[in-house]
Design a protein around this motif. Structure first.
Motif, mmCIF file in Angstrom:
data_model
loop_
_atom_site.group_PDB
_atom_site.id
_atom_site.type_symbol
_atom_site.label_atom_id
_atom_site.label_comp_id
_atom_site.label_asym_id
_atom_site.label_seq_id
_atom_site.Cartn_x
_atom_site.Cartn_y
_atom_site.Cartn_z
ATOM 1 N N LEU A 1 -4.235 5.607 9.456
ATOM 2 C CA LEU A 1 -3.639 4.421 8.959
ATOM 3 C C LEU A 1 -3.372 3.544 9.898
ATOM 4 O O LEU A 1 -4.075 2.476 9.679
ATOM 5 C CB LEU A 1 -3.196 5.079 7.166
ATOM 6 N N ILE B 1 -13.880 -0.429 7.949
ATOM 7 C CA ILE B 1 -13.175 -0.592 7.617
ATOM 8 C C ILE B 1 -12.135 -0.325 6.268
ATOM 9 O O ILE B 1 -11.409 0.054 5.899
ATOM 10 C CB ILE B 1 -11.849 -1.335 7.992
ATOM 11 N N ARG B 2 -13.052 -1.528 5.712
ATOM 12 C CA ARG B 2 -12.488 -1.438 3.518
ATOM 13 C C ARG B 2 -12.337 0.540 3.082
ATOM 14 O O ARG B 2 -12.198 0.356 2.193
ATOM 15 C CB ARG B 2 -13.382 -2.505 2.977
ATOM 16 N N ASP C 1 0.413 -1.471 -0.028
ATOM 17 C CA ASP C 1 -0.471 -0.163 -0.135
ATOM 18 C C ASP C 1 1.108 1.155 -0.139
ATOM 19 O O ASP C 1 0.491 2.217 0.889
ATOM 20 C CB ASP C 1 -1.292 0.097 1.260
ATOM 21 N N ILE D 1 -5.680 5.833 1.707
ATOM 22 C CA ILE D 1 -5.034 5.334 1.319
ATOM 23 C C ILE D 1 -5.112 6.237 -0.289
ATOM 24 O O ILE D 1 -4.301 7.183 -0.138
ATOM 25 C CB ILE D 1 -4.772 4.245 0.411
ATOM 26 N N VAL E 1 -12.472 4.425 11.604
ATOM 27 C CA VAL E 1 -11.426 3.246 11.997
ATOM 28 C C VAL E 1 -11.343 3.373 13.464
ATOM 29 O O VAL E 1 -10.166 2.398 14.082
ATOM 30 C CB VAL E 1 -10.405 4.433 11.381
ATOM 31 N N TYR F 1 -10.272 2.469 4.217
ATOM 32 C CA TYR F 1 -8.727 1.994 3.307
ATOM 33 C C TYR F 1 -8.706 2.818 2.437
ATOM 34 O O TYR F 1 -8.011 3.510 2.313
ATOM 35 C CB TYR F 1 -8.436 0.759 4.038
ATOM 36 N N ASP F 2 -9.390 2.501 1.438
ATOM 37 C CA ASP F 2 -9.846 3.264 0.198
ATOM 38 C C ASP F 2 -9.487 4.825 -0.012
ATOM 39 O O ASP F 2 -8.486 5.428 -0.574
ATOM 40 C CB ASP F 2 -10.941 2.369 -0.198
ATOM 41 N N ILE G 1 -5.361 0.730 11.329
ATOM 42 C CA ILE G 1 -6.108 -0.401 10.531
ATOM 43 C C ILE G 1 -5.330 -1.107 10.422
ATOM 44 O O ILE G 1 -5.437 -1.931 10.654
ATOM 45 C CB ILE G 1 -6.017 0.634 9.195
ATOM 46 N N GLN G 2 -3.379 -0.897 10.016
ATOM 47 C CA GLN G 2 -2.882 -1.675 9.765
ATOM 48 C C GLN G 2 -2.248 -2.527 11.481
ATOM 49 O O GLN G 2 -2.100 -3.085 12.273
ATOM 50 C CB GLN G 2 -1.347 -1.162 10.550
ATOM 51 N N LYS H 1 -1.653 9.386 8.321
ATOM 52 C CA LYS H 1 -1.296 7.858 8.804
ATOM 53 C C LYS H 1 -1.392 7.493 10.156
ATOM 54 O O LYS H 1 -1.246 6.745 10.492
ATOM 55 C CB LYS H 1 0.649 7.675 7.707
#
Length: 877
Positions: free
Chosen positions: A208, A244-245, A81, A252, A306, A248-249, A211-212, A202
């Motif tokens: 992000l 989350i999906r 990613d 990103i 998130v 995430y998109d 999520i990680q 991030k």
């Protein structure tokens, strides 16, 4: 066939990197999903790394792949990613006997990749070393969980990764605990709320990294980082997985946008960039909202989702000692039907939980019980409530729900965290519909750190924290028998922002509507409406006016009306101020607030405006006088003390003021017209310059020359207080020096003082030019984000002798000097001033008159002054 030279490899790959990034940018600008662009960037990096790897193998091993070595991508490169300018983190896994070969590969590989233009993080480890480091350092562990085979021996990679997976699951409890703690520390650095106005997409909360963290905890618990596999294992709910999906998109794509715009690695979403992205991505405003506000509301919605999903996932997988769980249940007792309470938690029993979670009134009563007993809500109970409330359609609350909400609002304790939970579930906006619009609403100034909704809840938290303070504010908060109105006012005090009309006026209307919806009695509604309408009055009077003037205090007292309202307003104002952000509440500001409170309360109690000053100022003058000797050489010092206005007294302690008076008196006796005294103020982290000047009959231009002297030395004026003692001007300036963040050396101070004295003593001398400075700041705000209007207001009602001129504007270099010069050119006489600069804003008050002593009452004259100041603020002059 001879291998191509190194320079040919580098030049060819550099061109491919540049062309590849440009193709990715075109795909991004065309609206492609973030994950697709990131995958393409990763493919580009893979191709370049493999070419460099193959060249190294050809150069050192004749094109053969060395045995016992594997090239592994990890971190974001392993996860695939990457953003356009992300680092490429790699590791060579090698058997011990292959170390020499690995070193040759590593040297050639890293040299080529750096020359190509990639930022490379590189390490060389045996499988045992890599695993061992992972157990000791959560940062290394998180990066290696994302390991991906790139080249070399797949057997070596598989052996390493299986060892990492097995070892992680054996150590899962400690690893998960360390992961959560490491993430907590990172959030504290980058923002422990998902409502920051300048978030790091991030690393800030809800970014992000959260999520990680789900992936990393999943690896420790289940041996998997893939979200779909975690869903199949039942570790994630269907709803959380979808949220989350989607998040995430979005994140990103946003991170890719930041990198493309900057042409470098950049993860901070500053305000000019927010506006530019909102425009580029086609966001539309509406209902009084700007496109950037619509965009950022979506960002904050994503960050909230998130945050919640990652928090619950961490809680679900955090190991709790079995003994502590057993003790909690063993010592628990039933405090209501279906509700049990232990030493630290409160929860709903399983048989009642499903029906309980869908009933808003029961949920609110349960939260009120949790607050009353200061217990945390059990995780399973809250998770069930959360899932039920997410699917429950919003409805107008019934009387039972309203009563439960008001009961919750009546106590301090853990009220703010519970309000945050209600806000995340969109329950507050069902009870207070106007709160919906404040969700994730930006505040366009550097003064505020949080969005409107986050700031309001933070203000409630500050107030409830007063309960444990042994301070004047703590005593006032505890004296409030019913704290419901205070908490409710703080919760809604700023939700009038974002409209064309003044937010206090809009907020007052919303307060009345809210009071009626919550079925408050008419008296309570009237107080709530008044609190919101006047919630800025304390700051306005305390920080911008001369509190020693009885007319100022009398005017404020008339607005307040009673001691009860005074105490409500003071506590509200300080909580609001403290909730703006770190460092906003200073000792200087608290001293002024306390001074205003005491003067106003004394008036309510005695009806006498003078008694406070008569006693306090008399005592202070007496203290100062003890340091002055009754001799001819200090006659001027004693005269100055007798004529000093109350506004000038108590700025410093009595001994320091006496020393200043002696020095000023001596200089006047020696025929000097100007004096500059310096002292470092550690509380303000600024130099404090006291400038004293005998202006005689020439009362125009003195302030302009002093501020011009500071500007020519490259100093920024943070705060100023201006007073006059007959013909003598006595000014205090707190200034920042970019060359010396701490106390400057004596030579620097002497240079500043000499410049000030020279310009005052030789009024015909031209002002030196403004010093040019270089700034390396990349995050300096663009003028386009300064959308709040500049205000110039005239008040001829409050004071008998002077016009009060108030100015609100965004700060820029030399602004105060240009304002002072405008006064001089307009022949406006300055008698008193309070200047307060905070980050990007100035809020200044000047007591002014015409040269003949008259007020500025003529409309055309006021417009002349207003237009001149507006031109100064806009930079046209």
């Amino acid at each position: 066939m001879a291998a191509p030279s190194l320079s040919e490899i580098v030049l060819r790959c550099r061109e491919r990197l540049q062309e590849g990034r440009e193709r990715c940018r075109i795909q991004h600008d065309a609206g492609s999903r973030g994950v697709q662009v990131s995958a393409r960037i990763c493919d580009l990096y893979d191709d370049l790394v493999l070419e460099a790897w193959n060249h190294a193998c050809l150069d050192h091993f004749g094109g053969e792949t060395p045995r016992g070595i594997a090239l592994v991508a990890h971190g974001g490169f392993g996860r695939r990613d990457l953003a356009p300018y992300s680092d490429a983190d790699m590791m060579l896994i090698t058997r011990a006997r292959s170390t020499a070969d690995a070193e040759r590969i590593a040297k050639s590989l890293t040299r080529d990749l750096v020359d190509i233009g990639l930022d490379v993080g590189f390490a060389m480890r045996t499988p045992a070393e890599a695993c061992s480091l992972s157990w000791r350092d959560p940062v290394i562990f998180t990066s290696l969980t994302e390991s991906r085979f790139v080249a070399g021996s797949f057997n070596i990679f598989r052996s390493f990764f299986e060892s990492l997976r097995r070892g992680a699951r054996r150590r899962r409890s400690r690893l998960i605990r360390d992961l959560i703690e490491a993430r907590r520390q990172e959030r504290e650095k980058w923002g422990d709320t998902n409502y920051l106005l300048r978030p790091n997409v991030k690393k800030s909360r809800g970014g992000l990294r959260d999520i990680q963290m789900i992936r990393w905890i999943g690896f420790a618990r289940y041996g998997e980082v893939d979200l779909e596999r975690l869903l199949k294992f039942g570790a994630l709910t269907d709803n959380d997985y979808r949220l989350i999906r989607r998040a995430y998109d979005f994140l990103i794509r946003l991170r890719n946008e930041l990198h493309f715009r900057e042409g470098r690695a950049q993860d901070v979403l500053d305000r000019p960039t927010q506006m530019a992205i909102a425009d580029a991505w086609g966001y539309e405003g509406g209902d009084g909202m700007l496109p950037v506000e619509t965009f950022m509301q979506e960002y904050f919605d994503v960050a909230r989702e998130v945050r919640y999903a990652s928090t619950f996932f961490a809680d679900d997988n955090r190991s709790r000692p079995i003994i502590s769980q057993a003790v909690e249940r063993l010592l628990s007792k039933r405090i209501a039907q279906g509700v049990r309470m232990g030493p630290s938690h409160i929860w709903v029993e399983g048989a009642y939980l499903e029906s309980f979670a869908t009933d808003l009134a029961q949920v609110l009563r349960f939260m009120s019980m949790a607050n009353h007993h200061r217990r945390r809500i059990g995780h399973h109970t809250w998770q069930t409530i959360r899932e039920a409330m997410q699917t429950r359609p919003p409805t107008r609350p019934d009387a039972e729900s309203i009563g439960a909400f008001l009961s919750l609002m009546s106590r301090g304790g853990r009220l703010a965290p519970l309000l945050r939970r209600l806000h995340e579930l969109r329950i507050i906006e069902q009870l207070i519909p106007a709160f919906r619009r404040a969700r994730g609403l930006l505040q366009f100034n550097a003064y505020h750190k949080y969005t409107v909704d986050a700031h309001c809840i933070r203000a409630v938290e500050v107030a409830t924290d007063f309960a444990d303070e042994q301070s004047a504010m703590g005593r006032r908060y505890r004296r409030l028998k019913d704290k419901t109105l205070l908490h409710l006012a703080l919760l809604i005090h700023d939700i009038g922002k974002g409209y064309d009309e003044d937010h206090s006026v809009v907020g007052a209307r919303i307060a009345r509507e809210t009071g009626e919806l919550l079925e408050l009695d008419p008296g309570s509604i009237e107080i709530l409406e008044w609190l919101i309408l006047k919630h800025l009055a304390v700051n306005t009077v305390a920080f911008r006016h001369d509190l020693s003037d009885p007319q100022i205090v009398l005017s404020f007292a008339k607005e307040v009306g009673s001691i009860r309202r005074l105490e409500l307003l003071i506590v509200h104002s300080v909580a609001d101020l403290a909730a703006v952000g770190p460092g906003v509440v200073t000792d200087w500001k608290m001293k002024l607030v306390e001074d205003l409170y005491l003067r106003t309360r004394r008036y309510f109690e005695t009806g006498d405006l003078e008694s406070y000053d008569d006693s306090v100022v008399r005592d202070y003058r007496a203290q100062v006088k003890t340091y002055l000797v009754d001799e001819p050489e200090q006659a001027m010092s004693r005269k100055l003390l007798a004529n000093a206005p109350a506004s000038m007294l108590r700025r410093v302690n009595s001994e320091d003021l006496a020393a200043q008076l002696i020095e000023v008196g001596r200089s006047i006796d020696d025929g000097e017209k100007s004096l500059c005294i310096s002292q470092y103020d550690p509380v303000a982290s600024a130099m404090r310059y006291t400038v004293v000047h005998d202006q005689g009959e020439n009362r125009i231009g003195v302030f302009a020359r002093v501020t011009g002297a500071f500007l020519s030395c490259g100093l920024g004026i943070l705060r100023a207080e201006i007073d006059t003692l007959g013909d003598i001007v006595w000014d205090e300036f707190w200034v920042s020096d970019p060359d010396y963040p701490d106390e400057p050396p004596l030579r620097r101070i002497e240079k500043v003082c000499d410049r000030i004295k020279h310009l005052l003593d030789t009024p015909e001398a031209p002002l030196p030019p403004q010093r040019s400075t270089w700034s390396l700041e990349r995050n300096r705000e663009s003028p386009q984000v300064n959308i709040l209007p500049t205000k110039v207001d005239f008040d001829n009602e409050t004071l008998d002798r002077y016009t009060i001129l108030s100015l609100f504007a965004y700060d820029r270099t030399g602004l105060l000097y240009h304002i002072a010069r405008a006064f001089s050119q307009l022949h406006v006489v300055l008698h008193f001033a309070k200047i307060d600069t905070h980050l990007d804003q100035v809020a200044d008050v000047f007591y002014v008159s015409e040269e003949n002593g008259a007020k500025l009452e003529d409309y055309d004259r006021q417009e002349q002054v207003r237009q001149a100041l507006l031109e100064v603020v806009s930079g046209d002059k």
